[in-house]
Design a protein around this motif. Sequence first.
Motif, PDB file in Angstrom:
ATOM      1  N   LEU A 141      26.765 -44.150 -58.464  1.00  0.00           N
ATOM      2  CA  LEU A 141      26.268 -43.065 -58.954  1.00  0.00           C
ATOM      3  C   LEU A 141      25.306 -42.703 -57.580  1.00  0.00           C
ATOM      4  O   LEU A 141      24.450 -44.395 -57.524  1.00  0.00           O
ATOM      5  N   SER A 142      24.514 -41.968 -56.804  1.00  0.00           N
ATOM      6  CA  SER A 142      22.865 -42.001 -55.839  1.00  0.00           C
ATOM      7  C   SER A 142      22.598 -41.331 -56.031  1.00  0.00           C
ATOM      8  O   SER A 142      22.580 -40.108 -56.197  1.00  0.00           O
ATOM      9  N   CYS A 143      21.585 -41.273 -55.515  1.00  0.00           N
ATOM     10  CA  CYS A 143      20.322 -40.378 -55.556  1.00  0.00           C
ATOM     11  C   CYS A 143      19.258 -40.479 -54.783  1.00  0.00           C
ATOM     12  O   CYS A 143      18.903 -41.415 -54.821  1.00  0.00           O
TER      13      CYS A 143
ATOM     14  N   TRP B  63      17.821 -43.108 -64.595  1.00  0.00           N
ATOM     15  CA  TRP B  63      18.970 -42.602 -64.959  1.00  0.00           C
ATOM     16  C   TRP B  63      18.665 -42.519 -66.082  1.00  0.00           C
ATOM     17  O   TRP B  63      18.485 -43.104 -66.946  1.00  0.00           O
TER      18      TRP B  63
ATOM     19  N   TYR C 161      21.297 -37.771 -64.860  1.00  0.00           N
ATOM     20  CA  TYR C 161      20.446 -36.704 -63.813  1.00  0.00           C
ATOM     21  C   TYR C 161      19.623 -38.474 -63.623  1.00  0.00           C
ATOM     22  O   TYR C 161      19.907 -39.173 -64.129  1.00  0.00           O
ATOM     23  N   CYS C 162      18.554 -38.005 -62.343  1.00  0.00           N
ATOM     24  CA  CYS C 162      18.336 -39.874 -61.910  1.00  0.00           C
ATOM     25  C   CYS C 162      16.802 -38.832 -61.655  1.00  0.00           C
ATOM     26  O   CYS C 162      16.644 -37.505 -62.182  1.00  0.00           O
TER      27      CYS C 162
ATOM     28  N   THR D 242      24.826 -34.675 -61.713  1.00  0.00           N
ATOM     29  CA  THR D 242      26.688 -35.441 -61.433  1.00  0.00           C
ATOM     30  C   THR D 242      27.587 -35.512 -63.227  1.00  0.00           C
ATOM     31  O   THR D 242      27.200 -36.367 -63.373  1.00  0.00           O
TER      32      THR D 242
ATOM     33  N   GLU E 280      22.031 -35.548 -56.355  1.00  0.00           N
ATOM     34  CA  GLU E 280      22.695 -37.230 -56.749  1.00  0.00           C
ATOM     35  C   GLU E 280      24.179 -36.719 -56.285  1.00  0.00           C
ATOM     36  O   GLU E 280      24.857 -35.511 -56.235  1.00  0.00           O
TER      37      GLU E 280
END
Length: 124
Positions: free
Chosen positions: A20-22, A36, A95-96, A118, A6
């Motif tokens: 946010l990216s994962c 998420w 969290y993803c 993150t 993440e």
Amino acid sequence: QVQLVESGGGLVQAGGSLRLSCTASGLTFMNYAMGWLRQAPGQEREFVAHVAWHGGTAVYADFVKGRFTISRDNAKNTVYLQMNSLKPEDTAVYYCSVHKSAWGTTDAGDYHYWGQGTQVTVSS
């Protein structure tokens, strides 16, 4: 093995936005719904949003509806969470996670393979 990484968290003022990216590896990404979830200090991990394998169906927790948008890019093995109109109560580690099926549920127990998380901090 499955890895989820993440990024995109940070400190933002109330009313602000974060994305946010994962990125996932070690699995056939498009076979699974992605979610998420978040965990604030002293609280249980809670569901935030999930997106089905094809990206066309998403479900949100009531407390983020209209403010957060989940999306995915199967070509990049990546899931996103656009967070707008952030509130101090959104402060948590995000969290993803990979759902056990292609369609997703709101039950945190149905998710496995967690990233490191993150931190999102929203100041008032």
